[in-house]
Design a protein around this motif. Sequence first.
Motif, PDB file in Angstrom:
ATOM      1  N   ALA A 173       2.669  62.119  70.575  1.00 18.94           N
ATOM      2  CA  ALA A 173       3.722  61.132  70.312  1.00 18.94           C
ATOM      3  C   ALA A 173       4.979  61.448  71.109  1.00 18.94           C
ATOM      4  O   ALA A 173       5.613  60.553  71.683  1.00 18.94           O
ATOM      5  N   LEU A 174       5.334  62.712  71.179  1.00 18.25           N
ATOM      6  CA  LEU A 174       6.516  63.109  71.942  1.00 18.25           C
ATOM      7  C   LEU A 174       6.291  62.895  73.435  1.00 18.25           C
ATOM      8  O   LEU A 174       7.197  62.487  74.154  1.00 18.25           O
ATOM      9  N   ALA A 175       5.066  63.147  73.901  1.00 13.80           N
ATOM     10  CA  ALA A 175       4.746  62.910  75.314  1.00 13.80           C
ATOM     11  C   ALA A 175       4.866  61.425  75.647  1.00 13.80           C
ATOM     12  O   ALA A 175       5.383  61.066  76.719  1.00 13.80           O
ATOM     13  N   LEU A 176       4.418  60.561  74.744  1.00 16.17           N
ATOM     14  CA  LEU A 176       4.556  59.115  74.970  1.00 16.17           C
ATOM     15  C   LEU A 176       6.022  58.721  75.078  1.00 16.17           C
ATOM     16  O   LEU A 176       6.410  57.946  75.953  1.00 16.17           O
ATOM     17  N   TYR A 177       6.845  59.253  74.165  1.00 14.10           N
ATOM     18  CA  TYR A 177       8.276  58.961  74.219  1.00 14.10           C
ATOM     19  C   TYR A 177       8.885  59.448  75.530  1.00 14.10           C
ATOM     20  O   TYR A 177       9.599  58.709  76.208  1.00 14.10           O
ATOM     21  N   CYS A 178       8.621  60.695  75.882  1.00 13.41           N
ATOM     22  CA  CYS A 178       9.230  61.266  77.088  1.00 13.41           C
ATOM     23  C   CYS A 178       8.775  60.538  78.344  1.00 13.41           C
ATOM     24  O   CYS A 178       9.571  60.303  79.252  1.00 13.41           O
ATOM     25  N   GLN A 179       7.499  60.170  78.387  1.00 13.08           N
ATOM     26  CA  GLN A 179       6.986  59.453  79.568  1.00 13.08           C
ATOM     27  C   GLN A 179       7.634  58.069  79.665  1.00 13.08           C
ATOM     28  O   GLN A 179       8.030  57.645  80.747  1.00 13.08           O
ATOM     29  N   ALA A 180       7.763  57.377  78.551  1.00 15.13           N
ATOM     30  CA  ALA A 180       8.420  56.060  78.567  1.00 15.13           C
ATOM     31  C   ALA A 180       9.884  56.211  78.973  1.00 15.13           C
ATOM     32  O   ALA A 180      10.406  55.413  79.766  1.00 15.13           O
ATOM     33  N   TYR A 181      10.560  57.227  78.458  1.00 14.03           N
ATOM     34  CA  TYR A 181      11.950  57.472  78.821  1.00 14.03           C
ATOM     35  C   TYR A 181      12.064  57.798  80.313  1.00 14.03           C
ATOM     36  O   TYR A 181      12.954  57.305  80.998  1.00 14.03           O
ATOM     37  N   GLY A 182      11.164  58.653  80.793  1.00 12.19           N
ATOM     38  CA  GLY A 182      11.188  59.021  82.209  1.00 12.19           C
ATOM     39  C   GLY A 182      10.980  57.824  83.121  1.00 12.19           C
ATOM     40  O   GLY A 182      11.682  57.656  84.132  1.00 12.19           O
ATOM     41  N   ARG A 183      10.032  56.970  82.770  1.00  8.14           N
ATOM     42  CA  ARG A 183       9.786  55.771  83.584  1.00  8.14           C
ATOM     43  C   ARG A 183      10.988  54.825  83.536  1.00  8.14           C
ATOM     44  O   ARG A 183      11.358  54.218  84.530  1.00  8.14           O
ATOM     45  N   LEU A 184      11.594  54.721  82.359  1.00  6.59           N
ATOM     46  CA  LEU A 184      12.788  53.883  82.235  1.00  6.59           C
ATOM     47  C   LEU A 184      13.902  54.408  83.140  1.00  6.59           C
ATOM     48  O   LEU A 184      14.553  53.627  83.842  1.00  6.59           O
ATOM     49  N   ALA A 185      14.113  55.709  83.140  1.00  9.80           N
ATOM     50  CA  ALA A 185      15.147  56.295  83.995  1.00  9.80           C
ATOM     51  C   ALA A 185      14.842  56.028  85.470  1.00  9.80           C
ATOM     52  O   ALA A 185      15.744  55.695  86.253  1.00  9.80           O
ATOM     53  N   GLU A 186      13.572  56.145  85.866  1.00 11.50           N
ATOM     54  CA  GLU A 186      13.188  55.887  87.254  1.00 11.50           C
ATOM     55  C   GLU A 186      13.394  54.420  87.623  1.00 11.50           C
ATOM     56  O   GLU A 186      13.869  54.102  88.724  1.00 11.50           O
ATOM     57  N   LEU A 187      13.048  53.521  86.716  1.00 14.32           N
ATOM     58  CA  LEU A 187      13.256  52.090  86.966  1.00 14.32           C
ATOM     59  C   LEU A 187      14.739  51.752  87.079  1.00 14.32           C
ATOM     60  O   LEU A 187      15.132  50.955  87.942  1.00 14.32           O
ATOM     61  N   GLU A 188      15.547  52.339  86.209  1.00 16.32           N
ATOM     62  CA  GLU A 188      16.994  52.095  86.278  1.00 16.32           C
ATOM     63  C   GLU A 188      17.565  52.589  87.603  1.00 16.32           C
ATOM     64  O   GLU A 188      18.419  51.936  88.205  1.00 16.32           O
ATOM     65  N   GLU A 189      17.096  53.744  88.079  1.00 14.55           N
ATOM     66  CA  GLU A 189      17.546  54.271  89.374  1.00 14.55           C
ATOM     67  C   GLU A 189      17.125  53.342  90.510  1.00 14.55           C
ATOM     68  O   GLU A 189      17.891  53.095  91.444  1.00 14.55           O
ATOM     69  N   ALA A 190      15.894  52.831  90.441  1.00 17.94           N
ATOM     70  CA  ALA A 190      15.411  51.904  91.470  1.00 17.94           C
ATOM     71  C   ALA A 190      16.242  50.630  91.473  1.00 17.94           C
ATOM     72  O   ALA A 190      16.601  50.102  92.543  1.00 17.94           O
TER      73      ALA A 190
END
Length: 188
Positions: free
Chosen positions: A73-90
């Motif tokens: 569950a924590l991995a799902l959260y962190c992965q979603a957060y990480g992808r969100l951060a990457e998308l925001e940077e893009a």
Amino acid sequence: MSGTRGPLPKPSALKHLEGNPGKRALNLADGVNPRIEVPPAPRHLGKEAAKEWKRITPHLQELGLISSIDRAALALYCQAYGRLAELEEAFKGKVAKIQADEGVDYAEAVYRASRTQTPSGYEQQSVIVQLIGNHRLQVHRHLMHFGLSPAARARVQPSNYLQPDLPGFEQTPTKPTGFAAFAAPTLQ
């Protein structure tokens, strides 16, 4: 809008101690309190996801809201957060490029980066903005599971790693008893 509504349910152990006033069947197995510990981070986490794992796990441990069984569950959260951060940077990079190439102000660049034109000439929301919206929803849902938003904080209970002693129920033996003592001698 999804989410849990209404007051929190009363724990089954408390209902049992009160004499089960509702006379409904009680599930005394709920209310498990696992040991508080930080699981190892999965290797598949991206750079931003791994940063979030390192940032959030000490806080969850301090609050008693993490266990080794929470790894997925924590991995799902962190992965979603990480992808969100990457998308925001893009998206931020796309806005900066539009500002530099077309010489428009920030607000206009954000508007242009947020929209695309279909082959038939209609304007629609860009794919990156749609992905950002989807990942924001995912992150929000995961935050609710760990009590990491003000509204969710009231609905989570930290683990105290104590199993309640209920009248009429024996404590779980630490050593195997009966036939189990002979069947599993390595547990002693």
